[in-house]
Scaffold this motif. Structure first.
Motif, PDB file in Angstrom:
ATOM      1  N   ARG A 142       0.830  -1.200   0.000  1.00 37.03           N
ATOM      2  CA  ARG A 142       0.000   0.000   0.000  1.00 37.03           C
ATOM      3  C   ARG A 142       0.867   1.254   0.000  1.00 37.03           C
ATOM      4  O   ARG A 142       1.897   1.315   0.690  1.00 37.03           O
ATOM      5  CB  ARG A 142      -0.924   0.000   1.221  1.00 37.03           C
ATOM      6  CG  ARG A 142      -1.971   1.101   1.180  1.00 37.03           C
ATOM      7  CD  ARG A 142      -2.848   1.052   2.410  1.00 37.03           C
ATOM      8  NE  ARG A 142      -3.725  -0.100   2.410  1.00 37.03           N
ATOM      9  CZ  ARG A 142      -4.889  -0.147   1.779  1.00 37.03           C
ATOM     10  NH1 ARG A 142      -5.305   0.903   1.074  1.00 37.03           N
ATOM     11  NH2 ARG A 142      -5.638  -1.222   1.856  1.00 37.03           N
ATOM     12  N   ALA A 143       0.472   2.245  -0.806  1.00 35.57           N
ATOM     13  CA  ALA A 143       1.158   3.533  -0.852  1.00 35.57           C
ATOM     14  C   ALA A 143       0.096   4.623  -0.896  1.00 35.57           C
ATOM     15  O   ALA A 143      -0.363   5.030  -1.963  1.00 35.57           O
ATOM     16  CB  ALA A 143       2.062   3.619  -2.076  1.00 35.57           C
ATOM     17  N   HIS A 146      -3.446   4.165  -2.975  1.00 37.61           N
ATOM     18  CA  HIS A 146      -3.338   3.163  -4.028  1.00 37.61           C
ATOM     19  C   HIS A 146      -2.301   2.111  -3.625  1.00 37.61           C
ATOM     20  O   HIS A 146      -1.778   2.125  -2.507  1.00 37.61           O
ATOM     21  CB  HIS A 146      -2.973   3.814  -5.372  1.00 37.61           C
ATOM     22  CG  HIS A 146      -1.638   4.503  -5.375  1.00 37.61           C
ATOM     23  ND1 HIS A 146      -1.460   5.775  -4.894  1.00 37.61           N
ATOM     24  CD2 HIS A 146      -0.425   4.085  -5.807  1.00 37.61           C
ATOM     25  CE1 HIS A 146      -0.191   6.120  -5.016  1.00 37.61           C
ATOM     26  NE2 HIS A 146       0.459   5.112  -5.570  1.00 37.61           N
ATOM     27  N   TRP A 147      -2.012   1.201  -4.537  1.00 38.17           N
ATOM     28  CA  TRP A 147      -1.072   0.121  -4.274  1.00 38.17           C
ATOM     29  C   TRP A 147       0.036   0.145  -5.310  1.00 38.17           C
ATOM     30  O   TRP A 147      -0.145   0.662  -6.420  1.00 38.17           O
ATOM     31  CB  TRP A 147      -1.783  -1.234  -4.323  1.00 38.17           C
ATOM     32  CG  TRP A 147      -2.804  -1.447  -3.248  1.00 38.17           C
ATOM     33  CD1 TRP A 147      -4.046  -0.903  -3.172  1.00 38.17           C
ATOM     34  CD2 TRP A 147      -2.661  -2.277  -2.091  1.00 38.17           C
ATOM     35  NE1 TRP A 147      -4.700  -1.328  -2.052  1.00 38.17           N
ATOM     36  CE2 TRP A 147      -3.875  -2.193  -1.364  1.00 38.17           C
ATOM     37  CE3 TRP A 147      -1.643  -3.108  -1.593  1.00 38.17           C
ATOM     38  CZ2 TRP A 147      -4.090  -2.881  -0.180  1.00 38.17           C
ATOM     39  CZ3 TRP A 147      -1.844  -3.799  -0.411  1.00 38.17           C
ATOM     40  CH2 TRP A 147      -3.056  -3.684   0.288  1.00 38.17           C
ATOM     41  N   LEU A 148       1.174  -0.459  -4.977  1.00 39.75           N
ATOM     42  CA  LEU A 148       2.290  -0.623  -5.892  1.00 39.75           C
ATOM     43  C   LEU A 148       2.579  -2.110  -6.061  1.00 39.75           C
ATOM     44  O   LEU A 148       2.703  -2.840  -5.062  1.00 39.75           O
ATOM     45  CB  LEU A 148       3.541   0.099  -5.373  1.00 39.75           C
ATOM     46  CG  LEU A 148       3.435   1.623  -5.218  1.00 39.75           C
ATOM     47  CD1 LEU A 148       4.719   2.192  -4.637  1.00 39.75           C
ATOM     48  CD2 LEU A 148       3.117   2.293  -6.551  1.00 39.75           C
ATOM     49  N   LEU A 149       2.679  -2.549  -7.303  1.00 35.72           N
ATOM     50  CA  LEU A 149       2.924  -3.963  -7.611  1.00 35.72           C
ATOM     51  C   LEU A 149       4.352  -4.162  -8.092  1.00 35.72           C
ATOM     52  O   LEU A 149       4.870  -3.376  -8.901  1.00 35.72           O
ATOM     53  CB  LEU A 149       1.958  -4.456  -8.689  1.00 35.72           C
ATOM     54  CG  LEU A 149       0.458  -4.324  -8.436  1.00 35.72           C
ATOM     55  CD1 LEU A 149      -0.326  -4.986  -9.567  1.00 35.72           C
ATOM     56  CD2 LEU A 149       0.065  -4.914  -7.100  1.00 35.72           C
ATOM     57  N   ASP A 209       7.131  -1.456  -9.048  1.00 39.74           N
ATOM     58  CA  ASP A 209       6.401  -0.383  -8.346  1.00 39.74           C
ATOM     59  C   ASP A 209       5.362   0.260  -9.264  1.00 39.74           C
ATOM     60  O   ASP A 209       5.298   1.488  -9.418  1.00 39.74           O
ATOM     61  CB  ASP A 209       7.373   0.682  -7.819  1.00 39.74           C
ATOM     62  CG  ASP A 209       8.168   0.199  -6.620  1.00 39.74           C
ATOM     63  OD1 ASP A 209       7.713  -0.741  -5.948  1.00 39.74           O
ATOM     64  OD2 ASP A 209       9.255   0.748  -6.370  1.00 39.74           O
ATOM     65  N   VAL A 210       4.541  -0.581  -9.874  1.00 40.22           N
ATOM     66  CA  VAL A 210       3.503  -0.113 -10.787  1.00 40.22           C
ATOM     67  C   VAL A 210       2.263   0.277  -9.985  1.00 40.22           C
ATOM     68  O   VAL A 210       1.760  -0.515  -9.171  1.00 40.22           O
ATOM     69  CB  VAL A 210       3.147  -1.204 -11.818  1.00 40.22           C
ATOM     70  CG1 VAL A 210       2.006  -0.743 -12.711  1.00 40.22           C
ATOM     71  CG2 VAL A 210       4.374  -1.547 -12.660  1.00 40.22           C
ATOM     72  N   ALA A 211       1.761   1.467 -10.215  1.00 35.50           N
ATOM     73  CA  ALA A 211       0.568   1.935  -9.508  1.00 35.50           C
ATOM     74  C   ALA A 211      -0.640   1.097  -9.902  1.00 35.50           C
ATOM     75  O   ALA A 211      -0.868   0.827 -11.080  1.00 35.50           O
ATOM     76  CB  ALA A 211       0.317   3.403  -9.831  1.00 35.50           C
ATOM     77  N   ALA A 212      -1.406   0.678  -8.908  1.00 29.10           N
ATOM     78  CA  ALA A 212      -2.564  -0.181  -9.142  1.00 29.10           C
ATOM     79  C   ALA A 212      -3.696   0.230  -8.222  1.00 29.10           C
ATOM     80  O   ALA A 212      -3.488   0.824  -7.164  1.00 29.10           O
ATOM     81  CB  ALA A 212      -2.203  -1.637  -8.912  1.00 29.10           C
ATOM     82  N   VAL A 213      -4.898  -0.122  -8.658  1.00 27.98           N
ATOM     83  CA  VAL A 213      -6.101   0.113  -7.858  1.00 27.98           C
ATOM     84  C   VAL A 213      -6.640  -1.235  -7.401  1.00 27.98           C
ATOM     85  O   VAL A 213      -6.802  -2.159  -8.211  1.00 27.98           O
ATOM     86  CB  VAL A 213      -7.178   0.857  -8.678  1.00 27.98           C
ATOM     87  CG1 VAL A 213      -8.461   1.008  -7.870  1.00 27.98           C
ATOM     88  CG2 VAL A 213      -6.665   2.209  -9.124  1.00 27.98           C
ATOM     89  N   SER A 214      -6.900  -1.373  -6.129  1.00 30.26           N
ATOM     90  CA  SER A 214      -7.430  -2.630  -5.614  1.00 30.26           C
ATOM     91  C   SER A 214      -8.909  -2.759  -5.974  1.00 30.26           C
ATOM     92  O   SER A 214      -9.703  -1.870  -5.693  1.00 30.26           O
ATOM     93  CB  SER A 214      -7.267  -2.696  -4.098  1.00 30.26           C
ATOM     94  OG  SER A 214      -7.923  -3.832  -3.579  1.00 30.26           O
TER      95      SER A 214
END
Length: 373
Positions: A142-143, A146-149, A209-214
Protein backbone atom coordinates in the motif's frame (compact mmCIF):
# COMPACT_ATOMS: atom_id res chain seq x y z
CA UNK A 1 -24.90 -34.25 -18.91
CA UNK A 2 -28.16 -33.18 -20.47
CA UNK A 3 -27.58 -29.46 -21.02
CA UNK A 4 -30.26 -28.29 -23.44
CA UNK A 5 -29.91 -25.03 -25.32
CA UNK A 6 -32.89 -22.75 -25.82
CA UNK A 7 -34.03 -21.55 -29.23
CA UNK A 8 -32.48 -18.17 -28.45
CA UNK A 9 -29.15 -19.79 -27.67
CA UNK A 10 -29.28 -21.85 -30.84
CA UNK A 11 -29.96 -18.66 -32.81
CA UNK A 12 -27.03 -17.01 -31.02
CA UNK A 13 -24.74 -19.84 -32.09
CA UNK A 14 -25.92 -19.62 -35.70
CA UNK A 15 -25.46 -15.85 -35.88
CA UNK A 16 -21.99 -15.95 -34.32
CA UNK A 17 -20.88 -18.82 -36.57
CA UNK A 18 -22.04 -16.93 -39.65
CA UNK A 19 -20.35 -13.73 -38.54
CA UNK A 20 -17.04 -15.47 -37.80
CA UNK A 21 -17.14 -17.30 -41.13
CA UNK A 22 -17.43 -13.89 -42.77
CA UNK A 23 -14.83 -11.98 -40.74
CA UNK A 24 -12.45 -14.39 -38.98
CA UNK A 25 -11.64 -17.30 -41.28
CA UNK A 26 -9.59 -17.87 -44.40
CA UNK A 27 -7.69 -14.80 -45.60
CA UNK A 28 -9.05 -12.73 -42.70
CA UNK A 29 -7.48 -15.11 -40.19
CA UNK A 30 -4.11 -15.01 -41.99
CA UNK A 31 -4.21 -11.22 -42.08
CA UNK A 32 -5.02 -11.05 -38.37
CA UNK A 33 -2.18 -13.46 -37.59
CA UNK A 34 0.22 -11.18 -39.45
CA UNK A 35 -0.95 -7.97 -37.78
CA UNK A 36 -1.73 -9.29 -34.29
CA UNK A 37 -5.50 -8.87 -34.39
CA UNK A 38 -8.60 -8.22 -36.48
CA UNK A 39 -9.38 -5.03 -38.28
CA UNK A 40 -10.81 -2.42 -35.88
CA UNK A 41 -14.05 -2.53 -37.86
CA UNK A 42 -14.50 -6.24 -37.09
CA UNK A 43 -13.90 -5.68 -33.35
CA UNK A 44 -16.38 -2.80 -33.39
CA UNK A 45 -18.96 -4.92 -35.19
CA UNK A 46 -18.59 -7.63 -32.55
CA UNK A 47 -19.50 -5.08 -29.90
CA UNK A 48 -22.02 -2.83 -31.64
CA UNK A 49 -23.87 -5.19 -33.98
CA UNK A 50 -23.73 -8.44 -32.00
CA UNK A 51 -23.02 -7.26 -28.46
CA UNK A 52 -20.53 -10.09 -27.93
CA UNK A 53 -18.16 -8.27 -25.56
CA UNK A 54 -21.05 -7.36 -23.28
CA UNK A 55 -23.02 -10.58 -23.62
CA UNK A 56 -22.53 -11.74 -20.01
CA UNK A 57 -22.34 -8.26 -18.46
CA UNK A 58 -25.45 -6.97 -16.61
CA UNK A 59 -27.62 -4.44 -18.39
CA UNK A 60 -26.89 -1.69 -15.85
CA UNK A 61 -23.27 -1.70 -17.07
CA UNK A 62 -24.16 -1.63 -20.77
CA UNK A 63 -24.28 -5.39 -21.36
CA UNK A 64 -26.99 -7.87 -22.31
CA UNK A 65 -27.28 -9.66 -18.98
CA UNK A 66 -26.63 -13.11 -20.45
CA UNK A 67 -25.51 -16.21 -18.59
CA UNK A 68 -22.12 -17.91 -18.62
CA UNK A 69 -23.64 -20.62 -20.85
CA UNK A 70 -24.45 -17.87 -23.38
CA UNK A 71 -20.85 -16.69 -23.22
CA UNK A 72 -19.55 -20.25 -23.51
CA UNK A 73 -21.54 -20.74 -26.72
CA UNK A 74 -19.79 -17.74 -28.26
CA UNK A 75 -16.38 -18.91 -27.01
CA UNK A 76 -17.03 -22.35 -28.47
CA UNK A 77 -17.61 -20.71 -31.84
CA UNK A 78 -14.50 -18.52 -31.53
CA UNK A 79 -12.51 -21.68 -30.80
CA UNK A 80 -14.09 -23.36 -33.80
CA UNK A 81 -13.02 -20.44 -36.02
CA UNK A 82 -9.61 -19.87 -34.36
CA UNK A 83 -10.56 -16.24 -33.84
CA UNK A 84 -7.47 -14.02 -33.76
CA UNK A 85 -8.72 -11.25 -31.48
CA UNK A 86 -8.52 -10.29 -27.78
CA UNK A 87 -12.08 -11.48 -27.17
CA UNK A 88 -11.29 -14.23 -24.65
CA UNK A 89 -9.17 -12.12 -22.25
CA UNK A 90 -11.52 -9.14 -22.53
CA UNK A 91 -14.66 -11.04 -21.55
CA UNK A 92 -12.71 -12.84 -18.81
CA UNK A 93 -11.72 -9.47 -17.36
CA UNK A 94 -15.38 -8.49 -17.36
CA UNK A 95 -16.28 -11.68 -15.50
CA UNK A 96 -13.46 -11.06 -13.03
CA UNK A 97 -14.83 -7.62 -12.17
CA UNK A 98 -18.25 -9.16 -11.61
CA UNK A 99 -16.79 -11.91 -9.42
CA UNK A 100 -15.07 -9.65 -6.91
CA UNK A 101 -17.98 -7.22 -6.66
CA UNK A 102 -16.21 -3.84 -6.40
CA UNK A 103 -19.00 -1.49 -7.48
CA UNK A 104 -16.68 1.40 -8.31
CA UNK A 105 -14.53 -0.82 -10.51
CA UNK A 106 -17.60 -2.22 -12.24
CA UNK A 107 -18.98 1.23 -12.99
CA UNK A 108 -15.61 2.45 -14.22
CA UNK A 109 -14.60 -0.35 -16.58
CA UNK A 110 -17.51 -2.64 -17.45
CA UNK A 111 -19.29 -0.20 -19.82
CA UNK A 112 -16.04 0.25 -21.78
CA UNK A 113 -15.56 -3.52 -21.93
CA UNK A 114 -19.13 -4.02 -23.13
CA UNK A 115 -18.92 -1.51 -25.98
CA UNK A 116 -15.50 -2.67 -27.18
CA UNK A 117 -13.70 0.52 -26.19
CA UNK A 118 -11.30 -1.36 -23.91
CA UNK A 119 -9.16 -4.43 -24.47
CA UNK A 120 -8.63 -6.11 -21.11
CA UNK A 121 -6.96 -9.20 -19.72
CA UNK A 122 -6.40 -11.12 -16.49
CA UNK A 123 -2.88 -11.98 -15.26
CA UNK A 124 -2.81 -15.07 -13.05
CA UNK A 125 0.14 -17.23 -14.15
CA UNK A 126 3.67 -16.43 -12.97
CA UNK A 127 7.21 -17.44 -13.98
CA UNK A 128 6.89 -20.54 -11.81
CA UNK A 129 4.17 -21.63 -14.31
CA UNK A 130 1.77 -22.00 -11.39
CA UNK A 131 -1.78 -21.05 -12.23
CA UNK A 132 -4.27 -19.90 -9.63
CA UNK A 133 -4.32 -17.84 -6.46
CA UNK A 134 -1.99 -19.97 -4.33
CA UNK A 135 1.70 -19.22 -3.92
CA UNK A 136 1.73 -15.95 -5.85
CA UNK A 137 5.02 -14.05 -5.92
CA UNK A 138 3.85 -10.70 -7.28
CA UNK A 139 3.80 -8.41 -4.28
CA UNK A 140 1.43 -5.55 -3.55
CA UNK A 141 2.20 -2.86 -1.00
CA UNK A 142 0.00 0.00 0.00
CA UNK A 143 1.16 3.53 -0.85
CA UNK A 144 -1.39 6.07 0.35
CA UNK A 145 -4.70 5.62 -1.46
CA UNK A 146 -3.34 3.16 -4.03
CA UNK A 147 -1.07 0.12 -4.27
CA UNK A 148 2.29 -0.62 -5.89
CA UNK A 149 2.92 -3.96 -7.61
CA UNK A 150 6.32 -5.62 -8.06
CA UNK A 151 6.98 -8.94 -9.77
CA UNK A 152 6.25 -10.69 -13.06
CA UNK A 153 3.38 -12.43 -14.80
CA UNK A 154 3.80 -14.98 -17.57
CA UNK A 155 1.62 -16.19 -20.47
CA UNK A 156 -0.83 -13.29 -20.19
CA UNK A 157 -3.28 -13.51 -23.11
CA UNK A 158 -3.00 -10.35 -25.24
CA UNK A 159 -1.15 -8.71 -22.37
CA UNK A 160 0.93 -6.66 -24.77
CA UNK A 161 -2.11 -4.89 -26.23
CA UNK A 162 -4.41 -4.67 -23.20
CA UNK A 163 -5.62 -1.29 -22.00
CA UNK A 164 -6.53 -2.83 -18.64
CA UNK A 165 -4.75 -5.65 -16.81
CA UNK A 166 -6.30 -7.31 -13.76
CA UNK A 167 -3.47 -8.75 -11.67
CA UNK A 168 -3.66 -11.30 -8.88
CA UNK A 169 -1.06 -10.41 -6.24
CA UNK A 170 -0.47 -10.82 -2.51
CA UNK A 171 0.53 -8.46 0.25
CA UNK A 172 3.29 -8.97 2.81
CA UNK A 173 1.09 -11.31 4.86
CA UNK A 174 0.45 -13.57 1.87
CA UNK A 175 -3.20 -12.55 1.49
CA UNK A 176 -4.28 -12.47 -2.17
CA UNK A 177 -6.16 -9.68 -3.90
CA UNK A 178 -7.00 -8.49 -7.41
CA UNK A 179 -5.59 -5.21 -8.71
CA UNK A 180 -6.35 -3.12 -11.80
CA UNK A 181 -3.41 -1.72 -13.77
CA UNK A 182 -3.59 0.61 -16.77
CA UNK A 183 -1.72 -0.79 -19.76
CA UNK A 184 0.43 2.33 -20.15
CA UNK A 185 1.43 2.59 -16.47
CA UNK A 186 4.95 3.62 -15.52
CA UNK A 187 7.08 0.69 -14.42
CA UNK A 188 5.13 -1.85 -16.47
CA UNK A 189 7.24 -3.56 -19.14
CA UNK A 190 5.39 -5.81 -21.60
CA UNK A 191 7.05 -8.31 -23.91
CA UNK A 192 5.26 -10.50 -26.44
CA UNK A 193 6.39 -14.13 -26.37
CA UNK A 194 7.33 -16.29 -29.31
CA UNK A 195 5.07 -19.32 -29.13
CA UNK A 196 3.98 -22.32 -31.14
CA UNK A 197 0.50 -20.88 -31.72
CA UNK A 198 0.43 -18.00 -34.24
CA UNK A 199 -3.29 -17.41 -33.62
CA UNK A 200 -2.87 -16.27 -30.00
CA UNK A 201 -0.61 -13.61 -28.52
CA UNK A 202 0.88 -14.33 -25.08
CA UNK A 203 2.93 -11.80 -23.13
CA UNK A 204 5.36 -11.52 -20.24
CA UNK A 205 4.65 -8.60 -17.91
CA UNK A 206 7.21 -7.11 -15.50
CA UNK A 207 5.97 -4.87 -12.70
CA UNK A 208 8.32 -2.48 -10.87
CA UNK A 209 6.40 -0.38 -8.35
CA UNK A 210 3.50 -0.11 -10.79
CA UNK A 211 0.57 1.93 -9.51
CA UNK A 212 -2.56 -0.18 -9.14
CA UNK A 213 -6.10 0.11 -7.86
CA UNK A 214 -7.43 -2.63 -5.61
CA UNK A 215 -10.66 -4.18 -6.88
CA UNK A 216 -10.49 -6.90 -4.23
CA UNK A 217 -8.45 -6.09 -1.13
CA UNK A 218 -6.04 -8.86 -0.10
CA UNK A 219 -7.78 -11.57 1.89
CA UNK A 220 -11.24 -10.00 1.61
CA UNK A 221 -12.90 -12.08 -1.12
CA UNK A 222 -11.28 -15.54 -1.56
CA UNK A 223 -14.47 -17.03 -3.06
CA UNK A 224 -14.59 -14.33 -5.73
CA UNK A 225 -10.93 -14.89 -6.62
CA UNK A 226 -11.44 -18.63 -6.92
CA UNK A 227 -14.43 -18.00 -9.16
CA UNK A 228 -12.16 -16.03 -11.49
CA UNK A 229 -9.94 -19.10 -11.79
CA UNK A 230 -12.91 -21.40 -12.41
CA UNK A 231 -14.48 -19.10 -14.99
CA UNK A 232 -11.15 -18.76 -16.79
CA UNK A 233 -10.92 -22.54 -17.10
CA UNK A 234 -14.55 -22.71 -18.22
CA UNK A 235 -13.84 -20.23 -21.02
CA UNK A 236 -10.74 -22.05 -22.24
CA UNK A 237 -12.62 -25.35 -22.17
CA UNK A 238 -15.32 -23.79 -24.38
CA UNK A 239 -12.70 -22.81 -26.94
CA UNK A 240 -11.16 -26.28 -26.80
CA UNK A 241 -14.51 -27.94 -27.39
CA UNK A 242 -15.21 -25.74 -30.41
CA UNK A 243 -11.79 -26.44 -31.90
CA UNK A 244 -12.07 -30.19 -31.32
CA UNK A 245 -15.49 -30.29 -32.99
CA UNK A 246 -14.11 -28.40 -35.99
CA UNK A 247 -11.22 -30.89 -36.31
CA UNK A 248 -13.69 -33.78 -36.23
CA UNK A 249 -15.86 -32.13 -38.89
CA UNK A 250 -12.83 -31.46 -41.09
CA UNK A 251 -11.61 -35.05 -40.80
CA UNK A 252 -14.99 -36.62 -41.55
CA UNK A 253 -15.62 -34.37 -44.54
CA UNK A 254 -12.19 -35.09 -45.99
CA UNK A 255 -12.58 -38.83 -45.40
CA UNK A 256 -15.83 -38.80 -47.38
CA UNK A 257 -14.41 -36.90 -50.36
CA UNK A 258 -10.75 -37.98 -50.63
CA UNK A 259 -10.56 -40.97 -52.99
CA UNK A 260 -7.70 -43.47 -52.90
CA UNK A 261 -7.49 -46.90 -54.55
CA UNK A 262 -10.80 -46.17 -56.22
CA UNK A 263 -12.88 -45.41 -53.14
CA UNK A 264 -13.23 -42.76 -50.39
CA UNK A 265 -10.63 -43.19 -47.65
CA UNK A 266 -13.45 -43.07 -45.11
CA UNK A 267 -14.43 -46.56 -46.25
CA UNK A 268 -11.17 -48.00 -44.89
CA UNK A 269 -11.45 -49.54 -41.44
CA UNK A 270 -8.46 -47.70 -39.94
CA UNK A 271 -9.90 -44.32 -40.92
CA UNK A 272 -13.37 -45.30 -39.69
CA UNK A 273 -11.98 -46.31 -36.31
CA UNK A 274 -9.96 -43.11 -36.01
CA UNK A 275 -13.02 -40.96 -36.76
CA UNK A 276 -15.07 -42.96 -34.26
CA UNK A 277 -12.42 -42.40 -31.58
CA UNK A 278 -12.41 -38.69 -32.37
CA UNK A 279 -16.20 -38.52 -32.05
CA UNK A 280 -16.08 -40.31 -28.68
CA UNK A 281 -13.51 -37.90 -27.31
CA UNK A 282 -15.39 -34.83 -28.50
CA UNK A 283 -18.66 -36.03 -26.98
CA UNK A 284 -17.00 -36.88 -23.68
CA UNK A 285 -15.33 -33.46 -23.66
CA UNK A 286 -18.71 -31.87 -24.37
CA UNK A 287 -20.20 -33.61 -21.34
CA UNK A 288 -17.41 -32.36 -19.06
CA UNK A 289 -17.65 -28.83 -20.47
CA UNK A 290 -21.43 -28.62 -20.19
CA UNK A 291 -21.34 -29.79 -16.58
CA UNK A 292 -18.80 -27.07 -15.76
CA UNK A 293 -20.81 -24.34 -17.49
CA UNK A 294 -23.99 -25.30 -15.66
CA UNK A 295 -22.12 -25.37 -12.35
CA UNK A 296 -20.66 -21.92 -12.96
CA UNK A 297 -24.11 -20.48 -13.71
CA UNK A 298 -25.50 -22.17 -10.60
CA UNK A 299 -22.92 -20.26 -8.56
CA UNK A 300 -21.89 -23.35 -6.59
CA UNK A 301 -18.61 -21.87 -5.36
CA UNK A 302 -18.77 -22.27 -1.60
CA UNK A 303 -18.66 -26.07 -1.54
CA UNK A 304 -15.90 -26.40 -4.15
CA UNK A 305 -18.08 -28.18 -6.73
CA UNK A 306 -17.23 -25.65 -9.44
CA UNK A 307 -13.51 -25.88 -8.71
CA UNK A 308 -13.52 -29.66 -9.05
CA UNK A 309 -15.60 -29.48 -12.24
CA UNK A 310 -13.23 -26.87 -13.69
CA UNK A 311 -10.12 -28.93 -13.02
CA UNK A 312 -11.72 -32.09 -14.42
CA UNK A 313 -12.96 -30.35 -17.57
CA UNK A 314 -9.64 -28.62 -18.27
CA UNK A 315 -7.72 -31.89 -17.83
CA UNK A 316 -9.98 -33.91 -20.11
CA UNK A 317 -10.72 -31.30 -22.78
CA UNK A 318 -7.02 -30.45 -23.12
CA UNK A 319 -6.06 -34.02 -23.90
CA UNK A 320 -9.09 -34.58 -26.12
CA UNK A 321 -8.47 -31.49 -28.27
CA UNK A 322 -4.80 -32.33 -28.80
CA UNK A 323 -5.52 -35.94 -29.74
CA UNK A 324 -8.36 -35.03 -32.10
CA UNK A 325 -6.23 -32.35 -33.77
CA UNK A 326 -3.43 -34.90 -34.29
CA UNK A 327 -5.81 -37.45 -35.78
CA UNK A 328 -7.21 -34.78 -38.09
CA UNK A 329 -3.73 -34.22 -39.49
CA UNK A 330 -3.17 -37.97 -39.89
CA UNK A 331 -6.38 -38.36 -41.89
CA UNK A 332 -5.54 -35.39 -44.12
CA UNK A 333 -2.00 -36.60 -44.75
CA UNK A 334 0.77 -34.34 -46.00
CA UNK A 335 -1.49 -31.50 -47.07
CA UNK A 336 -2.38 -30.88 -43.41
CA UNK A 337 1.09 -29.62 -42.53
CA UNK A 338 1.36 -27.15 -45.39
CA UNK A 339 1.07 -23.49 -44.45
CA UNK A 340 -1.97 -23.00 -46.67
CA UNK A 341 -4.04 -25.62 -44.80
CA UNK A 342 -5.65 -24.88 -41.43
CA UNK A 343 -5.23 -28.32 -39.81
CA UNK A 344 -1.81 -27.52 -38.37
CA UNK A 345 -3.15 -24.28 -36.88
CA UNK A 346 -5.69 -26.25 -34.87
CA UNK A 347 -2.98 -28.55 -33.53
CA UNK A 348 -0.88 -25.54 -32.52
CA UNK A 349 -3.87 -23.95 -30.77
CA UNK A 350 -4.62 -27.29 -29.09
CA UNK A 351 -1.08 -27.61 -27.73
CA UNK A 352 -0.93 -24.02 -26.48
CA UNK A 353 -4.36 -24.30 -24.85
CA UNK A 354 -3.39 -27.63 -23.29
CA UNK A 355 -0.64 -25.93 -21.28
CA UNK A 356 -2.33 -22.55 -20.83
CA UNK A 357 -3.56 -21.97 -17.26
CA UNK A 358 -2.23 -25.30 -16.02
CA UNK A 359 -1.27 -28.53 -17.75
CA UNK A 360 -3.47 -31.64 -17.65
CA UNK A 361 -1.13 -33.17 -15.06
CA UNK A 362 -1.47 -30.06 -12.90
CA UNK A 363 -5.24 -30.26 -12.95
CA UNK A 364 -5.26 -33.99 -12.32
CA UNK A 365 -3.22 -33.42 -9.18
CA UNK A 366 -5.55 -30.56 -8.32
CA UNK A 367 -8.59 -32.85 -8.50
CA UNK A 368 -6.84 -35.39 -6.29
CA UNK A 369 -6.10 -32.73 -3.70
CA UNK A 370 -9.63 -31.33 -3.78
CA UNK A 371 -11.35 -34.68 -3.28
CA UNK A 372 -8.79 -35.91 -0.76
CA UNK A 373 -7.19 -38.74 -2.72
Amino acid sequence: MGLTFSDVQLDLRAVVRSFLAETAEGADRRQAMATGGPEPRAWTRMANELGLQGLAIPEEYGGSGGSFVDLAIVLEETGRSLLVAPYLPTVLAGQALLAVGDERARARWLPAVADGAVVATVALTEDSHRFGVDGLRVRARRAGDHWLLTGAKQFVIDGGAADLVLVAACDDTGAVGLFAVEGNSDGLVRRNLEGVDPTRRLSHLDFTDVAAVSVSDPGVDPVGLQRIVDVTLGAIVAEQLGGAQRCLDMAVEYAKTRVQFGRPIGSFQAVKHSCADMWLQVEAARSAAHHLWETIDAGADGDGETTVAAALAKEFCSRAYTDVAKRNIQIHGGIAITWEHDAHLYLKRAKSSELLCGSPDHHRRRVADLVGI
